[in-house]
Motif scaffolding. Structure first.
Motif, PDB file in Angstrom:
ATOM      1  N   SER A 138      -2.958  -1.730  -9.105  1.00  0.00           N
ATOM      2  CA  SER A 138      -3.822  -1.511  -7.956  1.00  0.00           C
ATOM      3  C   SER A 138      -5.195  -1.180  -8.604  1.00  0.00           C
ATOM      4  O   SER A 138      -5.257  -1.057  -9.696  1.00  0.00           O
ATOM      5  CB  SER A 138      -2.984  -0.483  -7.306  1.00  0.00           C
ATOM      6  OG  SER A 138      -3.141   0.724  -7.638  1.00  0.00           O
ATOM      7  N   ASN A 148       6.641  -2.553 -21.578  1.00  0.00           N
ATOM      8  CA  ASN A 148       7.365  -3.153 -20.380  1.00  0.00           C
ATOM      9  C   ASN A 148       7.798  -4.601 -20.924  1.00  0.00           C
ATOM     10  O   ASN A 148       8.852  -5.079 -20.729  1.00  0.00           O
ATOM     11  CB  ASN A 148       6.579  -3.232 -19.315  1.00  0.00           C
ATOM     12  CG  ASN A 148       7.397  -3.662 -17.983  1.00  0.00           C
ATOM     13  OD1 ASN A 148       8.384  -2.726 -17.628  1.00  0.00           O
ATOM     14  ND2 ASN A 148       7.171  -4.790 -17.291  1.00  0.00           N
ATOM     15  N   LYS A 199       6.353   4.104   0.175  1.00  0.00           N
ATOM     16  CA  LYS A 199       5.204   3.902  -0.260  1.00  0.00           C
ATOM     17  C   LYS A 199       4.892   2.188  -0.373  1.00  0.00           C
ATOM     18  O   LYS A 199       5.632   1.403  -0.532  1.00  0.00           O
ATOM     19  CB  LYS A 199       4.982   4.366  -1.760  1.00  0.00           C
ATOM     20  CG  LYS A 199       5.097   6.113  -1.505  1.00  0.00           C
ATOM     21  CD  LYS A 199       4.770   6.508  -2.999  1.00  0.00           C
ATOM     22  CE  LYS A 199       4.926   7.922  -3.280  1.00  0.00           C
ATOM     23  NZ  LYS A 199       4.571   8.496  -4.467  1.00  0.00           N
ATOM     24  N   LYS A 236      -5.898   2.122  -8.552  1.00  0.00           N
ATOM     25  CA  LYS A 236      -6.079   3.422  -9.126  1.00  0.00           C
ATOM     26  C   LYS A 236      -5.362   3.482 -10.266  1.00  0.00           C
ATOM     27  O   LYS A 236      -5.468   4.492 -11.358  1.00  0.00           O
ATOM     28  CB  LYS A 236      -5.165   4.476  -8.328  1.00  0.00           C
ATOM     29  CG  LYS A 236      -6.537   4.384  -6.758  1.00  0.00           C
ATOM     30  CD  LYS A 236      -5.790   5.632  -5.810  1.00  0.00           C
ATOM     31  CE  LYS A 236      -6.731   5.785  -4.598  1.00  0.00           C
ATOM     32  NZ  LYS A 236      -6.145   6.855  -3.876  1.00  0.00           N
ATOM     33  N   GLU A 237      -4.018   2.787 -10.359  1.00  0.00           N
ATOM     34  CA  GLU A 237      -3.226   2.615 -11.497  1.00  0.00           C
ATOM     35  C   GLU A 237      -2.431   1.499 -11.759  1.00  0.00           C
ATOM     36  O   GLU A 237      -2.531   0.372 -10.854  1.00  0.00           O
ATOM     37  CB  GLU A 237      -2.149   3.860 -11.205  1.00  0.00           C
ATOM     38  CG  GLU A 237      -1.161   3.412  -9.960  1.00  0.00           C
ATOM     39  CD  GLU A 237      -0.352   4.539  -9.595  1.00  0.00           C
ATOM     40  OE1 GLU A 237      -0.030   5.572 -10.404  1.00  0.00           O
ATOM     41  OE2 GLU A 237       0.072   4.598  -8.471  1.00  0.00           O
ATOM     42  N   GLN A 266       1.953  -1.593 -20.537  1.00  0.00           N
ATOM     43  CA  GLN A 266       2.259  -2.923 -20.022  1.00  0.00           C
ATOM     44  C   GLN A 266       3.007  -3.921 -21.361  1.00  0.00           C
ATOM     45  O   GLN A 266       3.878  -4.485 -20.825  1.00  0.00           O
ATOM     46  CB  GLN A 266       0.959  -3.602 -19.886  1.00  0.00           C
ATOM     47  CG  GLN A 266       0.237  -3.139 -18.626  1.00  0.00           C
ATOM     48  CD  GLN A 266      -1.151  -3.626 -18.567  1.00  0.00           C
ATOM     49  OE1 GLN A 266      -1.834  -2.605 -19.056  1.00  0.00           O
ATOM     50  NE2 GLN A 266      -1.338  -4.588 -17.743  1.00  0.00           N
ATOM     51  N   ARG A 290       1.406   0.727 -11.776  1.00  0.00           N
ATOM     52  CA  ARG A 290       2.682   1.199 -11.614  1.00  0.00           C
ATOM     53  C   ARG A 290       3.844   0.214 -11.800  1.00  0.00           C
ATOM     54  O   ARG A 290       3.905  -1.150 -11.655  1.00  0.00           O
ATOM     55  CB  ARG A 290       3.005   1.721 -10.142  1.00  0.00           C
ATOM     56  CG  ARG A 290       4.097   2.121  -9.621  1.00  0.00           C
ATOM     57  CD  ARG A 290       4.281   2.802  -8.573  1.00  0.00           C
ATOM     58  NE  ARG A 290       5.737   3.144  -7.988  1.00  0.00           N
ATOM     59  CZ  ARG A 290       6.034   3.657  -6.753  1.00  0.00           C
ATOM     60  NH1 ARG A 290       5.212   3.991  -6.006  1.00  0.00           N
ATOM     61  NH2 ARG A 290       7.273   4.148  -6.760  1.00  0.00           N
ATOM     62  N   PHE A 291       4.848   0.495 -12.525  1.00  0.00           N
ATOM     63  CA  PHE A 291       5.915  -0.311 -13.093  1.00  0.00           C
ATOM     64  C   PHE A 291       7.102   0.027 -12.096  1.00  0.00           C
ATOM     65  O   PHE A 291       7.482   0.955 -11.993  1.00  0.00           O
ATOM     66  CB  PHE A 291       6.470  -0.233 -14.405  1.00  0.00           C
ATOM     67  CG  PHE A 291       5.144  -0.182 -15.290  1.00  0.00           C
ATOM     68  CD1 PHE A 291       5.235  -1.421 -15.820  1.00  0.00           C
ATOM     69  CD2 PHE A 291       4.375   0.601 -15.773  1.00  0.00           C
ATOM     70  CE1 PHE A 291       3.940  -1.727 -16.874  1.00  0.00           C
ATOM     71  CE2 PHE A 291       3.186   0.463 -16.585  1.00  0.00           C
ATOM     72  CZ  PHE A 291       3.147  -0.740 -17.273  1.00  0.00           C
ATOM     73  N   VAL A 292       7.508  -0.903 -11.333  1.00  0.00           N
ATOM     74  CA  VAL A 292       8.418  -0.901 -10.267  1.00  0.00           C
ATOM     75  C   VAL A 292       9.728  -1.934 -10.761  1.00  0.00           C
ATOM     76  O   VAL A 292       9.561  -3.012 -10.848  1.00  0.00           O
ATOM     77  CB  VAL A 292       8.033  -1.226  -8.978  1.00  0.00           C
ATOM     78  CG1 VAL A 292       9.013  -1.262  -7.516  1.00  0.00           C
ATOM     79  CG2 VAL A 292       6.695  -0.509  -8.660  1.00  0.00           C
ATOM     80  N   ILE A 294       1.888  -0.446  -2.044  1.00  0.00           N
ATOM     81  CA  ILE A 294       0.887  -0.855  -3.214  1.00  0.00           C
ATOM     82  C   ILE A 294       0.261  -2.156  -3.029  1.00  0.00           C
ATOM     83  O   ILE A 294       0.897  -3.097  -2.683  1.00  0.00           O
ATOM     84  CB  ILE A 294       1.802  -0.865  -4.516  1.00  0.00           C
ATOM     85  CG1 ILE A 294       2.376   0.400  -4.875  1.00  0.00           C
ATOM     86  CG2 ILE A 294       0.610  -1.155  -5.709  1.00  0.00           C
ATOM     87  CD1 ILE A 294       3.433   0.441  -6.200  1.00  0.00           C
ATOM     88  N   LYS A 323      11.136  -4.280 -14.840  1.00  0.00           N
ATOM     89  CA  LYS A 323      10.258  -3.566 -13.907  1.00  0.00           C
ATOM     90  C   LYS A 323       8.966  -4.656 -13.839  1.00  0.00           C
ATOM     91  O   LYS A 323       8.611  -5.254 -14.775  1.00  0.00           O
ATOM     92  CB  LYS A 323       9.814  -2.301 -14.463  1.00  0.00           C
ATOM     93  CG  LYS A 323      10.640  -1.384 -14.608  1.00  0.00           C
ATOM     94  CD  LYS A 323      10.162  -0.054 -15.151  1.00  0.00           C
ATOM     95  CE  LYS A 323      11.307   0.977 -15.057  1.00  0.00           C
ATOM     96  NZ  LYS A 323      10.528   2.352 -16.088  1.00  0.00           N
ATOM     97  N   ALA A 366       5.002  -4.909 -13.073  1.00  0.00           N
ATOM     98  CA  ALA A 366       3.938  -4.230 -13.372  1.00  0.00           C
ATOM     99  C   ALA A 366       2.888  -4.735 -12.114  1.00  0.00           C
ATOM    100  O   ALA A 366       2.449  -5.962 -12.084  1.00  0.00           O
ATOM    101  CB  ALA A 366       3.090  -4.484 -14.651  1.00  0.00           C
TER     102      ALA A 366
END
Length: 252
Positions: free
Chosen positions: A150, A130, A180, A152-153, A127, A155-157, A182, A145, A147
């Motif tokens: 979720s 990023n 997918k 579970k994780e 984080q 994710r950086f999109v 999220i 990106k 952050a």
């Protein structure tokens, strides 16, 4: 016990953090402090802390300059600041904790508990990395990106990978170009603010859409947006005018 350094240009702010940590018996030991960026970098190098309390706005060099001067970021950061519009947006974009002055003790407790959990997992601070990319490449928006945390994780999109967002009470579902989805435990209005400058349009109370994926605006059936994948997104009456302006269309 969490080993922490405080960097703030005002000594009374440093003392205030120390007093709050002691008063509420939080598991933090202050191993160093500094009132300017250069001393802060030296203090971090000398103490190797687990956590950094960092003021964004400081004279000459700010909090981000401190981070830029360090070769590695093997610590957690809680930003402590009055207000800095781009700074706060970048911090939110990377899902990093920040505290507004004056510090709310309950918010401080929550932030410390989050740090504890992260340190226990001993994960690399992606984080913070990023955030540094956002600060370094402020204008290269296509590379930014977001952050998405979720259950579970994190994710950086890339923002260009997000087709749309849909509200579900206090949660937001992100639909991505790879097919997918999220689910994030934050309301959609927070992302409306963060993504506004990335050509995302709020067309309905429950929907936020990436403009680049809109195929057409259909006027029948009360009006809706047709996306490239043929998904239909409703348009609320109250947001129609702003939507038309954003799409550079003429209302008829």
């Amino acid at each position: 016990m969490i080993r922490a350094v405080i960097i703030d240009d005002e000594k009374n702010n440093i003392e205030n953090i120390v007093q709050l940590l002691q008063k509420h018996e939080l598991p933090v030991t202050i191993v160093g402090s500094a009132t300017d960026a250069d001393d802060g970098v030296a203090t971090i190098a000398a103490t190797n802390p687990d956590l950094l309390f960092l003021d964004i706005q400081m004279p000459e060099k700010n909090g981000f300059d401190v981070l830029k001067a360090l070769p590695h970021h093997q610590f957690e950061v809680i930003f402590v600041t009055a207000f800095d519009q781009y700074g706060i947006q970048a911090v939110k974009f990377s899902a990093i904790d920040y505290l507004l002055k004056p510090i709310n003790p309950d918010e401080l407790k929550v932030s410390i508990h989050k740090v504890e959990a992260k340190l226990n997992r001993k994960k690399e601070n992606l984080q913070l990395e990023n955030l540094m990319e956002l600060i370094r490449d402020k204008d290269a928006k296509k590379d930014h990106k977001l952050a998405l945390a979720s259950t579970k994780e994190i994710r950086f999109v890339h923002t260009e990978e997000i087709i749309r967002c849909e509200s579900s009470n206090a949660y937001t579902q992100f639909y991505l170009t790879d097919g997918k989805n999220i689910m994030v435990s934050k309301p959609i209005f927070e992302y409306e603010e963060l993504l506004a400058s990335y050509d995302f349009i709020r067309c309905h109370q429950s929907h936020l859409v990436n403009k680049k994926f809109i195929k057409s605006l259909v006027k029948e059936d009360s009006g809706y947006l047709l996306l490239n994948d043929n998904t239909r997104i409703p348009i609320s009456r109250g947001k129609k005018e702003n939507l038309l302006k954003a799409l550079h269309t003429v209302k008829k």
